[in-house]
Design a protein around this motif. Structure first.
Motif, PDB file in Angstrom:
ATOM      1  N   ILE A 114      60.218  31.811  -3.151  1.00 25.90           N
ATOM      2  CA  ILE A 114      58.863  31.942  -2.594  1.00 25.90           C
ATOM      3  C   ILE A 114      57.828  31.378  -3.560  1.00 25.90           C
ATOM      4  O   ILE A 114      56.935  30.613  -3.159  1.00 25.90           O
ATOM      5  N   ILE A 115      57.945  31.718  -4.830  1.00 29.29           N
ATOM      6  CA  ILE A 115      57.009  31.208  -5.836  1.00 29.29           C
ATOM      7  C   ILE A 115      57.097  29.688  -5.916  1.00 29.29           C
ATOM      8  O   ILE A 115      56.074  28.997  -5.963  1.00 29.29           O
ATOM      9  N   GLY A 116      58.301  29.157  -5.908  1.00 28.56           N
ATOM     10  CA  GLY A 116      58.473  27.704  -5.932  1.00 28.56           C
ATOM     11  C   GLY A 116      57.847  27.044  -4.716  1.00 28.56           C
ATOM     12  O   GLY A 116      57.191  26.005  -4.824  1.00 28.56           O
ATOM     13  N   PHE A 117      58.034  27.645  -3.564  1.00 26.72           N
ATOM     14  CA  PHE A 117      57.446  27.106  -2.333  1.00 26.72           C
ATOM     15  C   PHE A 117      55.923  27.103  -2.424  1.00 26.72           C
ATOM     16  O   PHE A 117      55.275  26.096  -2.109  1.00 26.72           O
ATOM     17  N   VAL A 118      55.342  28.200  -2.853  1.00 24.86           N
ATOM     18  CA  VAL A 118      53.879  28.309  -2.960  1.00 24.86           C
ATOM     19  C   VAL A 118      53.332  27.269  -3.946  1.00 24.86           C
ATOM     20  O   VAL A 118      52.295  26.661  -3.698  1.00 24.86           O
ATOM     21  N   ILE A 119      54.034  27.062  -5.033  1.00 28.15           N
ATOM     22  CA  ILE A 119      53.562  26.094  -6.033  1.00 28.15           C
ATOM     23  C   ILE A 119      53.771  24.663  -5.569  1.00 28.15           C
ATOM     24  O   ILE A 119      52.864  23.824  -5.659  1.00 28.15           O
ATOM     25  N   PHE A 120      54.957  24.337  -5.063  1.00 31.38           N
ATOM     26  CA  PHE A 120      55.288  22.932  -4.797  1.00 31.38           C
ATOM     27  C   PHE A 120      54.849  22.424  -3.428  1.00 31.38           C
ATOM     28  O   PHE A 120      54.650  21.212  -3.261  1.00 31.38           O
ATOM     29  N   PHE A 121      54.700  23.293  -2.449  1.00 29.13           N
ATOM     30  CA  PHE A 121      54.360  22.832  -1.100  1.00 29.13           C
ATOM     31  C   PHE A 121      53.102  21.959  -1.071  1.00 29.13           C
ATOM     32  O   PHE A 121      53.137  20.862  -0.502  1.00 29.13           O
ATOM     33  N   PRO A 122      51.996  22.380  -1.686  1.00 27.91           N
ATOM     34  CA  PRO A 122      50.803  21.516  -1.666  1.00 27.91           C
ATOM     35  C   PRO A 122      51.035  20.158  -2.350  1.00 27.91           C
ATOM     36  O   PRO A 122      50.528  19.129  -1.881  1.00 27.91           O
ATOM     37  N   TYR A 123      51.800  20.146  -3.412  1.00 30.21           N
ATOM     38  CA  TYR A 123      52.098  18.885  -4.096  1.00 30.21           C
ATOM     39  C   TYR A 123      52.930  17.959  -3.204  1.00 30.21           C
ATOM     40  O   TYR A 123      52.697  16.745  -3.161  1.00 30.21           O
ATOM     41  N   VAL A 124      53.911  18.530  -2.519  1.00 33.58           N
ATOM     42  CA  VAL A 124      54.767  17.731  -1.632  1.00 33.58           C
ATOM     43  C   VAL A 124      53.936  17.186  -0.477  1.00 33.58           C
ATOM     44  O   VAL A 124      54.055  15.982  -0.145  1.00 33.58           O
ATOM     45  N   ILE A 125      53.089  17.994   0.124  1.00 36.27           N
ATOM     46  CA  ILE A 125      52.231  17.527   1.233  1.00 36.27           C
ATOM     47  C   ILE A 125      51.325  16.409   0.739  1.00 36.27           C
ATOM     48  O   ILE A 125      51.204  15.375   1.410  1.00 36.27           O
ATOM     49  N   GLN A 126      50.705  16.576  -0.381  1.00 36.22           N
ATOM     50  CA  GLN A 126      49.830  15.556  -0.954  1.00 36.22           C
ATOM     51  C   GLN A 126      50.609  14.260  -1.224  1.00 36.22           C
ATOM     52  O   GLN A 126      50.129  13.178  -0.967  1.00 36.22           O
ATOM     53  N   PHE A 127      51.826  14.397  -1.752  1.00 42.67           N
ATOM     54  CA  PHE A 127      52.647  13.233  -2.064  1.00 42.67           C
ATOM     55  C   PHE A 127      53.013  12.490  -0.776  1.00 42.67           C
ATOM     56  O   PHE A 127      52.950  11.255  -0.717  1.00 42.67           O
ATOM     57  N   VAL A 128      53.397  13.243   0.254  1.00 47.75           N
ATOM     58  CA  VAL A 128      53.782  12.623   1.539  1.00 47.75           C
ATOM     59  C   VAL A 128      52.589  11.935   2.177  1.00 47.75           C
ATOM     60  O   VAL A 128      52.703  10.813   2.689  1.00 47.75           O
ATOM     61  N   GLU A 129      51.429  12.579   2.133  1.00 45.93           N
ATOM     62  CA  GLU A 129      50.228  11.995   2.751  1.00 45.93           C
ATOM     63  C   GLU A 129      49.745  10.746   2.022  1.00 45.93           C
ATOM     64  O   GLU A 129      49.182   9.844   2.629  1.00 45.93           O
ATOM     65  N   SER A 130      49.979  10.704   0.702  1.00 49.79           N
ATOM     66  CA  SER A 130      49.506   9.536  -0.070  1.00 49.79           C
ATOM     67  C   SER A 130      50.507   8.389  -0.037  1.00 49.79           C
ATOM     68  O   SER A 130      50.202   7.294  -0.480  1.00 49.79           O
ATOM     69  N   SER A 131      51.698   8.623   0.505  1.00 46.84           N
ATOM     70  CA  SER A 131      52.722   7.568   0.551  1.00 46.84           C
ATOM     71  C   SER A 131      52.567   6.679   1.757  1.00 46.84           C
ATOM     72  O   SER A 131      51.967   6.905   2.720  1.00 46.84           O
TER      73      SER A 131
END
Length: 131
Positions: A114-131
């Motif tokens: 859960i902690i990993g999801f909360v931390i990494f989810f915004p980074y992954v979304i940002q990475f996908v949107e910027s690709s």
């Protein structure tokens, strides 16, 4: 002299405790599948944290979570060994001790997900949107 028994006044140097702890950690890593899985997951998390350049506070949370999971796995292993040392028979209390220790590991692992999801989810979304 029996293992663990010490004569009064016959103290080993302090650094021996680090040797003992290291031996325990390496034994668990060699013999316990779950610790190997946890170390693999921790390695992936560290690589992801480096890749996404997480904040200092996120690093601290990730490291605390990794430490919590690994420490509980080591405690679980110690409890399993102690129970196995005391009885070879199937006993309800022995099984419960092992199950409760495993439950603590499970709770920590789920919290880490859960902690990993909360931390990494915004980074992954940002990475996908910027690709």
């Amino acid at each position: 002299m029996a293992m663990g028994s010490r004569e009064p006044g016959n103290r080993r140097p302090f650094w021996y405790s680090f040797v003992d702890a290291s031996r325990g950690i390496f034994h668990a890593v060699r013999t316990e599948r779950n610790i190997k899985v946890d170390l693999l997951a921790a390695s992936i998390v560290v690589v992801a944290a480096l890749f996404f350049q997480v904040t200092k506070m996120e690093w601290l949370l990730l490291l605390l979570t990794i430490t919590m999971v690994l420490s509980l796995e080591l405690i679980n292993t110690a409890i399993e060994r102690a129970v196995d040392l005391t009885t070879t028979e199937t006993k309800v209390l022995a099984r419960q001790a092992k199950d409760v220790a495993a439950g603590a590991c499970f709770i920590a692992a789920m919290a880490s997900v859960i902690i990993g999801f909360v931390i990494f989810f915004p980074y992954v979304i940002q990475f996908v949107e910027s690709s």
